[in-house]
Motif scaffolding. Structure first.
Motif, mmCIF file in Angstrom:
data_model
loop_
_atom_site.group_PDB
_atom_site.id
_atom_site.type_symbol
_atom_site.label_atom_id
_atom_site.label_comp_id
_atom_site.label_asym_id
_atom_site.label_seq_id
_atom_site.Cartn_x
_atom_site.Cartn_y
_atom_site.Cartn_z
ATOM 1 N N THR A 40 28.934 14.682 -14.496
ATOM 2 C CA THR A 40 27.848 13.715 -14.294
ATOM 3 C C THR A 40 27.423 13.079 -15.614
ATOM 4 O OG1 THR A 40 27.060 14.965 -12.381
ATOM 5 C CG2 THR A 40 25.510 13.422 -13.396
ATOM 6 N N ILE A 41 27.225 13.902 -16.624
ATOM 7 C CA ILE A 41 26.821 13.370 -17.935
ATOM 8 C C ILE A 41 27.939 12.496 -18.509
ATOM 9 C CG2 ILE A 41 26.172 13.973 -20.290
ATOM 10 C CD1 ILE A 41 24.904 16.543 -19.106
ATOM 11 N N GLY A 42 29.184 12.893 -18.293
ATOM 12 C CA GLY A 42 30.316 12.089 -18.757
ATOM 13 C C GLY A 42 30.325 10.711 -18.115
ATOM 14 N N LYS A 43 29.992 10.643 -16.828
ATOM 15 C CA LYS A 43 29.934 9.341 -16.146
ATOM 16 C C LYS A 43 28.799 8.489 -16.692
ATOM 17 C CE LYS A 43 32.027 11.004 -11.898
ATOM 18 N NZ LYS A 43 31.802 11.450 -10.530
ATOM 19 N N MET A 44 27.667 9.106 -16.995
ATOM 20 C CA MET A 44 26.550 8.346 -17.568
ATOM 21 C C MET A 44 26.932 7.798 -18.943
ATOM 22 S SD MET A 44 23.101 10.418 -16.351
ATOM 23 C CE MET A 44 23.400 11.854 -17.337
ATOM 24 N N LEU A 45 27.592 8.611 -19.748
ATOM 25 C CA LEU A 45 28.021 8.149 -21.071
ATOM 26 C C LEU A 45 29.069 7.045 -20.960
ATOM 27 C CD1 LEU A 45 28.197 11.520 -23.001
ATOM 28 C CD2 LEU A 45 26.633 9.630 -23.441
ATOM 29 N N ALA A 46 29.958 7.160 -19.971
ATOM 30 C CA ALA A 46 30.971 6.117 -19.769
ATOM 31 C C ALA A 46 30.312 4.797 -19.410
ATOM 32 C CB ALA A 46 31.945 6.538 -18.672
ATOM 33 N N GLY A 47 29.236 4.851 -18.640
ATOM 34 C CA GLY A 47 28.540 3.633 -18.245
ATOM 35 C C GLY A 47 27.816 2.954 -19.383
ATOM 36 N N PHE A 70 33.204 3.731 -30.046
ATOM 37 C CA PHE A 70 34.410 4.535 -30.260
ATOM 38 C C PHE A 70 34.114 6.022 -30.034
ATOM 39 C CE2 PHE A 70 36.951 7.156 -33.167
ATOM 40 C CZ PHE A 70 38.215 6.914 -32.650
ATOM 41 N N GLU A 71 33.030 6.511 -30.611
ATOM 42 C CA GLU A 71 32.694 7.930 -30.498
ATOM 43 C C GLU A 71 32.366 8.306 -29.053
ATOM 44 O OE1 GLU A 71 31.547 5.916 -32.845
ATOM 45 O OE2 GLU A 71 32.244 6.826 -34.716
ATOM 46 N N LEU A 72 31.605 7.449 -28.352
ATOM 47 C CA LEU A 72 31.266 7.746 -26.956
ATOM 48 C C LEU A 72 32.504 7.698 -26.070
ATOM 49 C CD1 LEU A 72 27.852 5.917 -26.445
ATOM 50 C CD2 LEU A 72 28.270 8.339 -26.866
ATOM 51 N N THR A 73 33.401 6.767 -26.337
ATOM 52 C CA THR A 73 34.645 6.699 -25.572
ATOM 53 C C THR A 73 35.467 7.966 -25.779
ATOM 54 O OG1 THR A 73 34.648 4.298 -25.788
ATOM 55 C CG2 THR A 73 36.728 5.331 -25.171
ATOM 56 N N ARG A 74 35.485 8.448 -26.991
ATOM 57 C CA ARG A 74 36.196 9.700 -27.288
ATOM 58 C C ARG A 74 35.553 10.877 -26.557
ATOM 59 N NH1 ARG A 74 36.180 12.831 -32.491
ATOM 60 N NH2 ARG A 74 37.837 14.323 -32.167
#
Length: 161
Positions: A79-86, A96-100
């Motif tokens: 869930t947190i990964g999806k929020m960060l992807a958004g 770049f760092e968030l994509t990683r």
């Protein structure tokens, strides 16, 4: 006598002009500092959400350290990964760092072990396969932790820079 009548007003006008120039320069410096602080505050608010989500993600992955996990255990992390992807595309300073981090989350979640039924005896080859999968999972968790720390450091640098 006539010259002193012109000298005093001229000197006072010159002193006034000098003070006006000094005040103008000082006000320019103050306004430039204010603009800089306002931009810095706006930048800091841009990184509030990702910073909180990264801290939550770090805490969640630490809770799963050295523990073989099934897909259900990764619910919070996914869930947190999806929020960060958004939000990654909307934060250019740390894109770049968030994509990683998002890629590391996906890699970690992909290492989920198959769900086990009630106490079923497994053979040695199956046990070794699960052990290898658990070690891959721990390596992916470690990679995720490093990605999170790098993103948090980048946000910290941007806030203070």
């Amino acid at each position: 006598m006539m010259t002193s009548a012109f000298l005093v007003p001229a000197a006072s006008a010159l002193a006034g002009a000098f003070l006006a120039v000094l005040m103008y320069r000082h006000h320019r410096q103050v306004f430039a500092w204010t603009r800089k602080m306002r931009r810095k505050d706006e930048t800091n608010t841009d990184y509030d959400k990702p910073g909180v989500w990264l801290a939550d993600l770090y805490e969640a992955q630490c809770g799963l350290a050295q523990k073989p996990c099934v897909a259900e255990d990764f619910k919070d992390i996914a869930t947190i990964g999806k929020m960060l992807a958004g939000i990654a595309d909307h934060t250019p300073g740390v894109r770049f760092e968030l994509t990683r981090v998002v890629e590391s989350v996906r890699g970690y979640v992909a290492t989920a072990l198959p769900a086990q039924g009630p106490a079923v005896r497994v053979g040695l080859p199956e046990h070794r396969a699960r052990l290898e999968q658990a070690m891959r999972q721990e390596a992916a968790r470690d990679e995720l932790a490093h990605a999170i720390l790098a993103a948090e450091q980048r946000i910290k640098d941007l806030r203070h820079g």
